[in-house]
Design an enzyme around this catalytic site. Structure first.
Site, PDB file in Angstrom:
ATOM      1  N   ASP A  43     -12.127 -26.559  68.005  1.00 47.05           N
ATOM      2  CA  ASP A  43     -13.016 -27.445  67.143  1.00 47.05           C
ATOM      3  C   ASP A  43     -14.461 -27.099  67.731  1.00 47.05           C
ATOM      4  OD1 ASP A  43     -15.058 -29.957  66.783  1.00 47.05           O
ATOM      5  OD2 ASP A  43     -13.250 -30.394  65.836  1.00 47.05           O
ATOM      6  N   TRP A 100     -13.666 -31.594  62.695  1.00 51.22           N
ATOM      7  CA  TRP A 100     -13.525 -30.450  62.498  1.00 51.22           C
ATOM      8  C   TRP A 100     -11.821 -30.406  62.968  1.00 51.22           C
ATOM      9  CZ3 TRP A 100     -16.574 -29.765  59.357  1.00 51.22           C
ATOM     10  CH2 TRP A 100     -17.917 -29.169  59.431  1.00 51.22           C
ATOM     11  N   ASP A 101     -10.729 -31.182  63.685  1.00 53.82           N
ATOM     12  CA  ASP A 101      -9.605 -31.124  64.404  1.00 53.82           C
ATOM     13  C   ASP A 101      -9.797 -32.098  63.734  1.00 53.82           C
ATOM     14  OD1 ASP A 101      -9.088 -28.479  66.153  1.00 53.82           O
ATOM     15  OD2 ASP A 101      -9.573 -29.880  67.382  1.00 53.82           O
ATOM     16  N   LEU A 102      -9.680 -32.842  63.267  1.00 57.14           N
ATOM     17  CA  LEU A 102      -9.690 -33.928  62.103  1.00 57.14           C
ATOM     18  C   LEU A 102      -9.371 -33.839  60.641  1.00 57.14           C
ATOM     19  CD1 LEU A 102     -11.431 -37.239  64.087  1.00 57.14           C
ATOM     20  CD2 LEU A 102      -8.455 -36.213  63.713  1.00 57.14           C
ATOM     21  N   GLY A 149      -6.672 -31.203  60.382  1.00 53.52           N
ATOM     22  CA  GLY A 149      -5.820 -31.773  60.205  1.00 53.52           C
ATOM     23  C   GLY A 149      -5.227 -32.675  58.584  1.00 53.52           C
TER      24      GLY A 149
END
Lengths: 410, 410
Positions: B134, B163-165, B168
């Protein structure tokens, strides 16, 4: 554009980021997504950024690949038409995506009275119905307080509307889960996706609610350091700023080896009685010393020297760029990225636009489609979704209930 | 927890935030989500934040409601078992969620060789397979450059792994779209969800790629001001910092009226020859003057005086808080929020944990479930998903290929 959702019809009555981005993702996956828009445009139709001619690059970015029916929603007859669209007949229809308030003419109860298996997906601010936007929710849950350099006490608002974006994709996920259930049980429902609940549940999922609850303390601001691991920005000998992160053992050993820091790191480990190799938390605890070592090593070399060495040793890093630089310099992002197609947009401008973020191997990726002109699909949708005949459509036009796109924007 | 996905089985071999959060959402929607974990824990099993006893509040936050099979993945037999789990038989199984590299023993090709209708959802860093997290993607696409106060040129990393979230939740959305297609066509596929493509497509969707492409210029940093509309932080007479936003006409007129600024705003409009009522962009262009007016009005009143007045006039605002303050002071977030249940977690600690962020009216919300101890479900999953008998399971134990949870953590 993919075809995965090709027998799904979603009607969208929505503005701003969260709900329109939900509809965008569904359209990119092949659903037919029909917006109804106030004639002349809703509250976000002119939102910045705009092009020099006044077209909203924002609006046309979030509404790519959708259809548009332009309605005068101030007229009771217009509102009735919106309800008919939201509750349209057909197996994959009767799905309404909105950020309208829960009560009122587009309440789920009034839609479900027309179509018992109606699915309504409603993006909200606070879960109790109070007004909120990404930026107020963010302040209310404490993110700006954690963001920014520790030598400056001012909170920093994020510029990425992260809660809006996460809410939009959670809404799309929830919509598909609800539609899957309807296909199995025949039952519809209302799905409410409040920004406030997306934000606070996310902080719970990341362990941060537990952290403040158990410790009774707020996490101190750590600036550009990565909390709980090794990572921060460093400056090369030629003045380039780069982000380096090492969360896995391999990333850490690659970095130490690439920068020839083995002896220094071993000395630090011996002195502190720790081993950094398999404990990212220790790297965070000892970050002052480690940042000093890495900073000196990075500062002694140029970016041109470091970049290939980093790649060879599996270091996880990136240069800091501006967005313009990113687009111009890194072909992986836009110019060489199969996600992007160059399109003519309703603003009259041609520029690259992205398709769906995920790449699905089962179908070829079709090029991205532009946003519609307002009212571009009024006739077609009224005819084929609602079964209106030509006389009925003409009468709606005559009474000013609907409008169609002329050339360019309605 | 809801039951919408109750006949879906997803096997997760994943660490860090993006892929585990995808599995979390699916579990919260009723899917059976089975993690395989390296015996002793994978690379993120000890990730911060931790509780005083060393349990990872992060890991147990992201793996709530999943099952765990502990495998020695360094052994060929352990890898074979992981492949069998990923390609498990059954209508709703054969779905694998991972952040393992595209090639190697968990490649889609090798899984599809076992199960032709296999669905593999793979979270990646860069789309070309290069390593990224991220924080490196964020630097590479220019967000830190846009973030922070204009009087300080340093870039600001976000602390929210946005960005990770987003990756996901996009992965979960893509997985359901792919599974829907499989139910219709019988065909599986690989779905790749790279952080890089999620980030750059998002900036495209928000109009920002168009903005820099058409203008040739980066957007200047605007600090805590909201780009393109009225919004920023203000300080009350008693020193409280609050965020105020006005993007709709109603929010703007409510603010002007609440702060009795009608005459001053009208004078400014007359002087500049503009009307702010229906053009948020003009409010942004004239923000220096408007911020001055609003700042003086807010600065003359206390928070206790302003808060009820804002509510009455429909002003969109929130106080800045720390997360600890947010949890303690606003019952809507945690203590009075039906999303949260107080649970005993694998760390041995009890604290409130959230369920799914959206509220689905068709089913009652069941309480959140805790994360498993490592290997808590080894026997059950091997028996009922893979059809292993007792002797086979015992032999896997004897050879150290699998482990089971004892009391607490494995």
């Amino acid at each position: 554009m993919y075809g995965h959702l090709r027998n799904l019809t979603v009607v969208e009555g929505a503005s701003f980021i969260a709900a329109p981005s939900c509809g965008l993702y569904l359209a990119q996956l092949g659903a037919r997504v029909i917006r109804f828009d106030q004639i002349g445009g809703g509250p976000d139709f002119g939102r910045w950024p705009k092009d020099a001619g006044g077209g909203s690059l924002y609006w046309e970015g979030l509404n790519k690949g959708k259809q548009s029916v332009a309605i005068d929603l101030r007229k009771p007859e217009g509102r009735e038409l919106a309800v008919r669209l939201a509750t349209a007949p057909g197996d994959g229809a009767g799905i309404f995506l909105t950020n309208y308030p829960p009560e009122g003419f587009l309440s789920h109860a009034s839609l479900a009275a027309r179509r018992p298996d109606q699915i309504t997906v409603r993006v909200m601010g606070w879960a109790d119905g109070s007004s909120a936007l990404d930026y107020t929710i963010n302040a209310a849950v404490g993110l700006p307080d954690m963001t920014g350099h520790p030598d400056d006490p001012r909170p920093v608002n994020h510029v990425l509307p992260a809660w809006d974006l996460l809410t939009g994709s959670m809404a799309a996920l929830s919509l598909l889960a609800s539609e899957r259930r309807r296909r199995e049980t025949g039952a519809g429902e209302e799905v409410r996706v409040p920004l406030s609940d997306v934000a606070i549940s996310t902080l719970g999922n990341l362990g941060q609610i537990a952290e403040v609850t158990l410790s009774g303390q707020d996490r101190p601001r750590v600036g550009n350091d990565l909390f709980g691991a090794f990572g921060r920005d460093f400056i090369t000998a030629d003045g380039s700023r780069i982000m380096i992160v090492a969360i896995t053992a391999r990333q850490w050993s690659g970095l130490v080896s690439c920068l020839s820091l083995g002896a220094e790191v071993a000395a630090l480990e011996a002195q502190a009685g720790v081993s950094f190799a398999h404990d990212e938390g220790l790297r965070f605890e000892h970050r002052e010393a480690l940042n000093g070592l890495v900073g000196a090593a990075v500062g002694a070399r140029t970016l041109a020297d470091l970049a290939p060495a980093f790649e060879k040793d599996g270091v996880c890093w990136a240069p800091y760029r501006t967005l313009r630089q990113a687009v111009a310099e890194d072909r992986r992002l836009v110019s060489g990225n199969p996600l992007f197609s160059s399109l003519d947009h309703p603003s009259g401008r041609r520029y690259p636009a992205p398709g769906f973020a995920a790449t699905m191997s089962g179908e070829a990726r079709a090029p991205a489609a532009p946003a519609p002109a307002l009212g571009a699909d009024t006739e077609e949708v009224l005819a084929d979704l609602l079964g209106c005949d030509g006389a009925e459509i003409a009468a709606l036009h005559d009474r000013g209930v609907v409008a169609s796109a002329g050339k360019g924007r309605a």
